[in-house]
Design a protein around this motif. Structure first.
Motif: not given
Length: 363
Positions: A84-100
């Motif tokens: 599904s191209a319309h559903v981002p998976i990674v960015l919300p996970i990385l933002e919640r973890a403060g990984a960026l």
């Protein structure tokens, strides 16, 4: 002898302080980008950087999701989610973890934002583009290098002429770090959301295959350095050329060319040029042995519509030209030696200098 030794120490200290100031400015800017509540950059800069980061992460994510969707094709729910191209998976996970919250990533984003701002200020003019003129040059090697830069530059914009930061334009270490970070986020999603267990081999294979395709030499900065070196070999990398490159908004080519003349890599030249105290441009121009008239034109361009960063106040171009006049090429070159050292050594000097200056301010 004692007086000469004192002057040498002052020049050495000037190099250390210039390095620390440049790194500190990027650290503040990175904080601006990643912690908007403490923002010091403009709203446009923050928004542009945020969009660049989102698109960069999504481009890496999309590249990894394709082989993973194929691997889990037999599991319909997982396959559908990954496809599904319309559903981002990674960015919300990385933002919640403060990984960026990565200073190297912040630095790259700041530079790309500043490059685009400069392009908006100067790169919309009329007349023949410098790069296209070089593509038709009689020197075949030069024409080839110019075409490579044209191709690399085309990847910096989407079809709406908005800025793009591709993974190929990242330093190798940062590119690898981001790919593995995205891979880890996809693993987290597959395990936590779909209850899968045997995912590591597939995720690692997808990430490894993507990294294997990476070519740092295909990036715009690398192309600009190669073109600059060819021009320098032909004795055509002079102040007039650099002034024209800058006047057409081609900041990467200008920085690469001035770096080649001063014996610096692209990152080092960027760092010096963006010195928040405003001393870097004059030092860099002197070290690159740029003639005064060309230096004056370049300083004016850097401090008007396309002013590099936004902290300079007053008649910065005139003050920088005064500094240029007070220097000789040998003294400027001596300050540059710290930037010609191993990047890890520079980073260590900057880290200690920045912390030391912070301790002094807080004392």
């Amino acid at each position: 002898m004692a007086e000469a030794g004192s002057k040498r120490r002052e020049r050495s200290d000037a190099a250390r302080l210039l390095l620390a100031a440049a790194r500190e400015r990027f650290a503040v800017a990175a904080t601006d980008l990643l912690l908007p509540e403490q923002a010091r950059l403009t709203e446009w800069q923050r928004l542009t950087a945020s969009n660049l980061l989102s698109r960069l992460i999504r481009s890496i994510e999309d590249a990894l999701r394709v082989p993973l969707a194929e691997h889990f094709a037999a599991q319909e729910t997982v396959h559908a989610a990954l496809s599904s191209a319309h559903v981002p998976i990674v960015l919300p996970i990385l933002e919640r973890a403060g990984a960026l919250s990565d200073s190297d990533l912040g630095t790259v984003l700041v530079r790309r934002v500043e490059e685009h701002r400069f392009w908006k200020a100067y790169g919309q003019g009329s007349g023949e583009d410098l790069l296209y003129a070089l593509v038709r040059d009689s020197d075949a090697d030069l024409a080839s290098e110019a075409m490579e830069m044209v191709i690399a530059r085309s990847r910096r914009f989407d079809r709406f002429q908005e800025p793009v930061l591709g993974h190929v334009d990242l330093p190798a270490e940062l590119q690898h770090k981001l790919v593995w970070l995205v891979a880890a986020a996809l693993r987290h999603y597959l395990v936590q959301q779909h209850g899968l267990r045997a995912v590591d081999a597939a995720v690692e294979a997808a990430a490894s295959a993507f990294i294997a395709q990476y070519d740092e030499g295909a990036g715009l900065e690398a192309a600009a350095v190669r073109l600059s070196r060819r021009l320098h070999t032909l004795d055509r990398l002079d102040g007039a050329f650099l002034t024209r490159a800058l006047s057409e908004g081609m900041l990467p080519l200008f920085i690469a060319g001035l770096g080649v003349r001063a014996g610096l890599d692209h990152a080092a030249a960027w760092e010096i040029l963006s010195d928040p105290r405003g001393r870097g441009p004059a030092l860099l121009l002197r070290a690159g042995m740029i003639e005064r008239d060309d230096a004056a034109a370049i300083l004016l361009l850097l401090n008007t519509r396309g002013r590099l960063f936004s902290g300079a106040e007053g008649d910065a171009a005139a003050e920088q030209l005064e500094l240029y006049d007070s220097l000789d090429s040998a003294s400027a070159a001596e300050v540059m030696r710290l930037w010609q050292a191993d990047p890890a050594y520079r980073a260590s000097v900057a880290r200690l200098s920045t912390r030391a200056s912070g301790s002094v301010r807080s004392a």
